[in-house]
Scaffold this motif. Sequence first.
Motif, mmCIF file in Angstrom:
data_model
loop_
_atom_site.group_PDB
_atom_site.id
_atom_site.type_symbol
_atom_site.label_atom_id
_atom_site.label_comp_id
_atom_site.label_asym_id
_atom_site.label_seq_id
_atom_site.Cartn_x
_atom_site.Cartn_y
_atom_site.Cartn_z
ATOM 1 N N ARG A 187 31.705 56.596 43.868
ATOM 2 C CA ARG A 187 31.235 56.323 42.516
ATOM 3 C C ARG A 187 32.331 55.642 41.707
ATOM 4 N N LEU A 188 31.932 54.994 40.641
ATOM 5 C CA LEU A 188 32.853 54.256 39.793
ATOM 6 C C LEU A 188 33.675 55.220 38.942
ATOM 7 N N ARG A 189 35.006 55.128 39.077
ATOM 8 C CA ARG A 189 35.932 55.933 38.289
ATOM 9 C C ARG A 189 37.097 55.043 37.885
ATOM 10 N N PHE A 190 37.503 55.144 36.644
ATOM 11 C CA PHE A 190 38.570 54.287 36.137
ATOM 12 C C PHE A 190 39.899 55.042 36.071
ATOM 13 N N VAL A 191 40.957 54.349 36.448
ATOM 14 C CA VAL A 191 42.312 54.891 36.441
ATOM 15 C C VAL A 191 42.932 54.623 35.071
ATOM 16 N N GLN A 192 43.762 55.537 34.601
ATOM 17 C CA GLN A 192 44.491 55.345 33.346
ATOM 18 C C GLN A 192 45.412 54.133 33.484
ATOM 19 N N PRO A 193 45.407 53.210 32.518
ATOM 20 C CA PRO A 193 46.264 52.020 32.602
ATOM 21 C C PRO A 193 47.743 52.326 32.828
ATOM 22 N N ALA A 194 48.224 53.455 32.361
ATOM 23 C CA ALA A 194 49.639 53.796 32.570
ATOM 24 C C ALA A 194 49.991 53.875 34.051
ATOM 25 N N LEU A 195 49.014 54.225 34.890
ATOM 26 C CA LEU A 195 49.282 54.332 36.328
ATOM 27 C C LEU A 195 49.493 52.971 36.980
ATOM 28 N N TYR A 196 48.850 51.937 36.459
ATOM 29 C CA TYR A 196 49.035 50.608 37.062
ATOM 30 C C TYR A 196 49.805 49.659 36.130
ATOM 31 N N ARG A 197 50.679 50.259 35.347
ATOM 32 C CA ARG A 197 51.522 49.488 34.424
ATOM 33 C C ARG A 197 52.308 48.393 35.146
ATOM 34 N N ALA A 198 52.811 48.673 36.343
ATOM 35 C CA ALA A 198 53.591 47.679 37.098
ATOM 36 C C ALA A 198 52.746 46.436 37.393
ATOM 37 N N LEU A 199 51.468 46.614 37.655
ATOM 38 C CA LEU A 199 50.589 45.463 37.889
ATOM 39 C C LEU A 199 50.391 44.665 36.606
ATOM 40 N N ILE A 200 50.189 45.377 35.503
ATOM 41 C CA ILE A 200 50.012 44.706 34.212
ATOM 42 C C ILE A 200 51.251 43.888 33.874
ATOM 43 N N GLN A 201 52.430 44.486 34.044
ATOM 44 C CA GLN A 201 53.682 43.797 33.728
ATOM 45 C C GLN A 201 53.896 42.578 34.621
ATOM 46 N N ALA A 202 53.401 42.633 35.853
ATOM 47 C CA ALA A 202 53.538 41.502 36.781
ATOM 48 C C ALA A 202 52.395 40.495 36.612
ATOM 49 N N ARG A 203 51.513 40.758 35.649
ATOM 50 C CA ARG A 203 50.372 39.878 35.354
ATOM 51 C C ARG A 203 49.425 39.750 36.550
ATOM 52 N N ILE A 204 49.228 40.879 37.238
ATOM 53 C CA ILE A 204 48.285 40.957 38.358
ATOM 54 C C ILE A 204 47.034 41.654 37.839
ATOM 55 N N GLY A 205 45.896 40.979 37.969
ATOM 56 C CA GLY A 205 44.645 41.542 37.489
ATOM 57 C C GLY A 205 44.172 42.696 38.351
ATOM 58 N N LEU A 206 43.468 43.642 37.733
ATOM 59 C CA LEU A 206 42.902 44.780 38.454
ATOM 60 C C LEU A 206 41.455 44.955 38.005
ATOM 61 N N GLU A 207 40.552 44.950 38.961
ATOM 62 C CA GLU A 207 39.131 45.197 38.700
ATOM 63 C C GLU A 207 38.735 46.457 39.447
ATOM 64 N N THR A 208 38.031 47.361 38.779
ATOM 65 C CA THR A 208 37.609 48.620 39.379
ATOM 66 C C THR A 208 36.121 48.583 39.685
ATOM 67 N N MET A 209 35.772 49.025 40.882
ATOM 68 C CA MET A 209 34.384 49.064 41.337
ATOM 69 C C MET A 209 34.212 50.251 42.265
ATOM 70 N N ASP A 210 32.959 50.616 42.546
ATOM 71 C CA ASP A 210 32.765 51.610 43.593
ATOM 72 C C ASP A 210 33.101 50.955 44.926
ATOM 73 N N LEU A 211 33.188 51.746 45.975
ATOM 74 C CA LEU A 211 33.645 51.241 47.275
ATOM 75 C C LEU A 211 32.772 50.096 47.799
ATOM 76 N N ALA A 212 31.456 50.244 47.728
ATOM 77 C CA ALA A 212 30.547 49.218 48.248
ATOM 78 C C ALA A 212 30.722 47.890 47.511
ATOM 79 N N ALA A 213 30.754 47.938 46.186
ATOM 80 C CA ALA A 213 30.920 46.710 45.399
ATOM 81 C C ALA A 213 32.283 46.083 45.644
ATOM 82 N N ALA A 214 33.314 46.910 45.788
ATOM 83 C CA ALA A 214 34.659 46.393 46.042
ATOM 84 C C ALA A 214 34.724 45.638 47.373
ATOM 85 N N CYS A 215 34.076 46.174 48.394
ATOM 86 C CA CYS A 215 34.069 45.512 49.707
ATOM 87 C C CYS A 215 33.381 44.150 49.620
ATOM 88 N N ARG A 216 32.246 44.110 48.951
ATOM 89 C CA ARG A 216 31.514 42.837 48.818
ATOM 90 C C ARG A 216 32.317 41.815 48.020
#
Length: 126
Positions: free
Chosen positions: A75-104
Amino acid sequence: MKFQLDEQQGGNSISRHDKNRVWVNGQAHGSSLLVPWRGEVQSWGVGRFEALDEAAFERILALKPELVIFGSGERLRFVQPALYRALIQARIGLETMDLAAACRTYNVLAAEGRSVLAALLIEPQS
């Protein structure tokens, strides 16, 4: 007449998934994994959504994607932005989806030649 390749040339492709496994390049994986557009598929070492921490997302930086597709499990669950701060600082985008949608979505982006990485959470069934 078929105009589409069965497998991407030189890249990783997710061919199948269910709630317990994901098949990458025909090989089944039963635990959380990182699937870069090119290169070796890696175990992610995260067993449950609640176990996600900053270190889990920092491991992604070494693979240098331009975009991360996070498959949050069944199921779709969102992570707190503080956990992926390193990605934000590196300007790497993050999209959250359930497993099936992510695979597609990963397959579509990888087929376009994008520098995408799928971070797929596969939780053990209780």
